[in-house]
Motif scaffolding. Sequence first.
Motif, PDB file in Angstrom:
ATOM      1  N   ILE A  94       0.868  -1.173   0.000  1.00  0.00           N
ATOM      2  CA  ILE A  94       0.000   0.000   0.000  1.00  0.00           C
ATOM      3  C   ILE A  94       0.905   1.223   0.000  1.00  0.00           C
ATOM      4  O   ILE A  94       1.671   1.444   0.944  1.00  0.00           O
ATOM      5  CB  ILE A  94      -0.929   0.027   1.219  1.00  0.00           C
ATOM      6  CG1 ILE A  94      -1.837  -1.211   1.234  1.00  0.00           C
ATOM      7  CG2 ILE A  94      -1.761   1.300   1.232  1.00  0.00           C
ATOM      8  CD1 ILE A  94      -2.787  -1.301   0.069  1.00  0.00           C
ATOM      9  N   GLY A  95       0.864   1.998  -1.094  1.00  0.00           N
ATOM     10  CA  GLY A  95       1.726   3.164  -1.225  1.00  0.00           C
ATOM     11  C   GLY A  95       1.016   4.435  -0.804  1.00  0.00           C
ATOM     12  O   GLY A  95      -0.213   4.517  -0.787  1.00  0.00           O
ATOM     13  N   THR A  96       1.791   5.438  -0.460  1.00  0.00           N
ATOM     14  CA  THR A  96       1.244   6.747  -0.104  1.00  0.00           C
ATOM     15  C   THR A  96       1.570   7.732  -1.216  1.00  0.00           C
ATOM     16  O   THR A  96       2.570   7.607  -1.923  1.00  0.00           O
ATOM     17  CB  THR A  96       1.834   7.241   1.223  1.00  0.00           C
ATOM     18  OG1 THR A  96       3.269   7.260   1.125  1.00  0.00           O
ATOM     19  CG2 THR A  96       1.440   6.306   2.359  1.00  0.00           C
ATOM     20  N   GLY A  97       0.706   8.739  -1.364  1.00  0.00           N
ATOM     21  CA  GLY A  97       0.913   9.731  -2.397  1.00  0.00           C
ATOM     22  C   GLY A  97       0.460   9.239  -3.753  1.00  0.00           C
ATOM     23  O   GLY A  97      -0.344   8.314  -3.883  1.00  0.00           O
ATOM     24  N   GLU A  98       0.999   9.856  -4.788  1.00  0.00           N
ATOM     25  CA  GLU A  98       0.626   9.507  -6.159  1.00  0.00           C
ATOM     26  C   GLU A  98       1.406   8.286  -6.621  1.00  0.00           C
ATOM     27  O   GLU A  98       2.619   8.169  -6.373  1.00  0.00           O
ATOM     28  CB  GLU A  98       0.898  10.693  -7.084  1.00  0.00           C
ATOM     29  CG  GLU A  98       0.431  10.467  -8.514  1.00  0.00           C
ATOM     30  CD  GLU A  98       0.618  11.705  -9.370  1.00  0.00           C
ATOM     31  OE1 GLU A  98       0.429  11.611 -10.599  1.00  0.00           O
ATOM     32  OE2 GLU A  98       0.953  12.763  -8.804  1.00  0.00           O
ATOM     33  N   ALA A  99       0.740   7.397  -7.316  1.00  0.00           N
ATOM     34  CA  ALA A  99       1.380   6.171  -7.782  1.00  0.00           C
ATOM     35  C   ALA A  99       2.395   6.487  -8.879  1.00  0.00           C
ATOM     36  O   ALA A  99       2.109   7.252  -9.799  1.00  0.00           O
ATOM     37  CB  ALA A  99       0.348   5.200  -8.303  1.00  0.00           C
ATOM     38  N   PRO A 100       3.607   5.890  -8.798  1.00  0.00           N
ATOM     39  CA  PRO A 100       4.583   6.067  -9.891  1.00  0.00           C
ATOM     40  C   PRO A 100       4.061   5.430 -11.168  1.00  0.00           C
ATOM     41  O   PRO A 100       3.156   4.595 -11.159  1.00  0.00           O
ATOM     42  CB  PRO A 100       5.832   5.331  -9.361  1.00  0.00           C
ATOM     43  CG  PRO A 100       5.607   5.132  -7.904  1.00  0.00           C
ATOM     44  CD  PRO A 100       4.126   5.070  -7.728  1.00  0.00           C
ATOM     45  N   ALA A 101       4.667   5.812 -12.282  1.00  0.00           N
ATOM     46  CA  ALA A 101       4.315   5.194 -13.548  1.00  0.00           C
ATOM     47  C   ALA A 101       4.730   3.727 -13.545  1.00  0.00           C
ATOM     48  O   ALA A 101       5.773   3.359 -12.995  1.00  0.00           O
ATOM     49  CB  ALA A 101       4.982   5.923 -14.702  1.00  0.00           C
ATOM     50  N   GLY A 102       3.908   2.863 -14.141  1.00  0.00           N
ATOM     51  CA  GLY A 102       4.259   1.455 -14.216  1.00  0.00           C
ATOM     52  C   GLY A 102       5.405   1.204 -15.182  1.00  0.00           C
ATOM     53  O   GLY A 102       5.748   2.058 -16.013  1.00  0.00           O
ATOM     54  N   GLY A 103       6.002   0.039 -15.061  1.00  0.00           N
ATOM     55  CA  GLY A 103       7.098  -0.321 -15.972  1.00  0.00           C
ATOM     56  C   GLY A 103       8.167  -1.138 -15.292  1.00  0.00           C
ATOM     57  O   GLY A 103       7.969  -1.676 -14.194  1.00  0.00           O
ATOM     58  N   GLU A 104       9.326  -1.215 -15.923  1.00  0.00           N
ATOM     59  CA  GLU A 104      10.423  -2.023 -15.434  1.00  0.00           C
ATOM     60  C   GLU A 104      11.170  -1.329 -14.297  1.00  0.00           C
ATOM     61  O   GLU A 104      11.359  -0.102 -14.308  1.00  0.00           O
ATOM     62  CB  GLU A 104      11.402  -2.325 -16.580  1.00  0.00           C
ATOM     63  CG  GLU A 104      10.789  -3.105 -17.746  1.00  0.00           C
ATOM     64  CD  GLU A 104      10.474  -4.535 -17.351  1.00  0.00           C
ATOM     65  OE1 GLU A 104      11.198  -5.096 -16.529  1.00  0.00           O
ATOM     66  OE2 GLU A 104       9.487  -5.071 -17.884  1.00  0.00           O
ATOM     67  N   LEU A 105      11.605  -2.120 -13.326  1.00  0.00           N
ATOM     68  CA  LEU A 105      12.477  -1.665 -12.249  1.00  0.00           C
ATOM     69  C   LEU A 105      13.772  -2.460 -12.297  1.00  0.00           C
ATOM     70  O   LEU A 105      13.803  -3.587 -12.797  1.00  0.00           O
ATOM     71  CB  LEU A 105      11.798  -1.862 -10.877  1.00  0.00           C
ATOM     72  CG  LEU A 105      10.475  -1.136 -10.648  1.00  0.00           C
ATOM     73  CD1 LEU A 105       9.926  -1.507  -9.273  1.00  0.00           C
ATOM     74  CD2 LEU A 105      10.652   0.367 -10.755  1.00  0.00           C
ATOM     75  N   ALA A 106      14.822  -1.870 -11.757  1.00  0.00           N
ATOM     76  CA  ALA A 106      16.110  -2.575 -11.747  1.00  0.00           C
ATOM     77  C   ALA A 106      16.084  -3.730 -10.760  1.00  0.00           C
ATOM     78  O   ALA A 106      15.668  -3.561  -9.614  1.00  0.00           O
ATOM     79  CB  ALA A 106      17.225  -1.591 -11.378  1.00  0.00           C
ATOM     80  N   CYS A 107      16.485  -4.912 -11.225  1.00  0.00           N
ATOM     81  CA  CYS A 107      16.493  -6.112 -10.391  1.00  0.00           C
ATOM     82  C   CYS A 107      17.859  -6.760 -10.478  1.00  0.00           C
ATOM     83  O   CYS A 107      18.432  -6.886 -11.576  1.00  0.00           O
ATOM     84  CB  CYS A 107      15.421  -7.089 -10.858  1.00  0.00           C
ATOM     85  SG  CYS A 107      15.270  -8.580  -9.838  1.00  0.00           S
ATOM     86  N   SER A 108      18.387  -7.186  -9.355  1.00  0.00           N
ATOM     87  CA  SER A 108      19.703  -7.846  -9.352  1.00  0.00           C
ATOM     88  C   SER A 108      19.752  -8.888  -8.247  1.00  0.00           C
ATOM     89  O   SER A 108      18.832  -8.984  -7.430  1.00  0.00           O
ATOM     90  CB  SER A 108      20.824  -6.818  -9.149  1.00  0.00           C
ATOM     91  OG  SER A 108      20.666  -6.152  -7.910  1.00  0.00           O
TER      92      SER A 108
END
Length: 440
Positions: A426-440
């Motif tokens: 559950i996030g606060t504020g405005e939702a970021p744009a969807g898409g890829e995130l850095a994963c390692s």
Amino acid sequence: MRRLAASLAAAALAAVGIVAAVGQPAAAHGAEVFPGSRQYLCWVDAVTESGSLSPSNPACADALAAGGPNAYYNWFGNLDSHGAGRTEGYIPDGTICSGGDRGPYDFSAFNAPRTDWPTTHLTAGDTYEFQHNNWAEHPGRFDVYVTREGFDPTAPLGWDDLELIDSVTDPPDTGGPGGDNYYYWDVTLPADRTGRHIVFTHWVRSDSSENFYSCSDVAFDGGDGEVTGIGDGSGPVDPPEACPDQAPGTPLGELSATSVTATKAHIMWGAGQTGCVTGYDVIDTATGGILASTDGVPMVDVTGLEPETTYVVAVQARNDNTGEVSEPTGSVTFTTLAEDEGPGTDPDPGPGACTATFSTTNTWAGGYQGEIVVTAGDADVTGWQVAADGITTSTIWGGEIADGVITPAAWNGSLGAGQSTTVGFIGTGEAPAGGELACS
């Protein structure tokens, strides 16, 4: 309201001779008891003093005919072991009340769109104490949805019909697992609702990916928690007089084995039977030995098992007042997994070993619900991390967040090649744009 829900639960359990104890460790199970869920109120409506099922409500009777008795005897087991907080895009429209039909018991009949389910009568805009039975205690979050004004109860329930109105993490409860204890918290209902609606409650465990689902039929007609559509109007049944001396009857309903690992399996069975029952034993049918015992709770984690071994287990009921045990149930067979090193042994799987995709599953004023799907590449991954810049949350499941980095929970750090896991929050504020995130 609290008295009504508690008395219904106590009466249903007493009617089949269960003496439930508290404090017994087990995996979390339960269902909404106020406003009463379909599976719970149908159980209350159907169960008799002999432990048999004879529903008077026509919707409940049809659900029993279509899906059989296991969903009744395991009304607290409407679950998905891999739910991980996922909602729209994971649970198809029309199957929301059963959580997508991925559980060990068939709750699909409880998705039926009809207007004669047991109904709780409420007043729009009022605040009510919601109650969710806790067959076991585990940390987690309860999300409460209500259908939007104009909802058609004769049409299949879809995600577009639902509005998230409340979310609470780790609410208090009235006591330990089993019996008529429950979690409770206050929910203020929307003021603009009229007529028949559905309250959908989604229990998201924070210590595993297991989720639970409850659809409660309500009528916004100025009521104050009255329940119609169950029984003959005479109220809860009185406990039978046979306890504590009557012999225990064999537990009813089919066994299931879920959440199987190299050394552990979660065993569930039906809560109804005749006679006086104070506890249960899970027995190894090959040796006759007792693998695990409970005090009144119809489920248990069997631990200390051998890896890569096939087990055939059954359950017997006990009356500890007399020392008698029942005939065993039918058996269930499962095979434990191979041992592995477990999550977290390699905190750096190397660049390109995984991918992560963020999406928003729901939004409201000042917040949103998001999920991140982590997928292993061509090789196994043990220990992953995802960059989570811009995400602010105090409620997360399926992972942990610190200093802008999401890391696995205790159970999902190891992914086979191509395998995915989901982190919800559950996030606060405005939702970021969807898409890829850095994963390692």
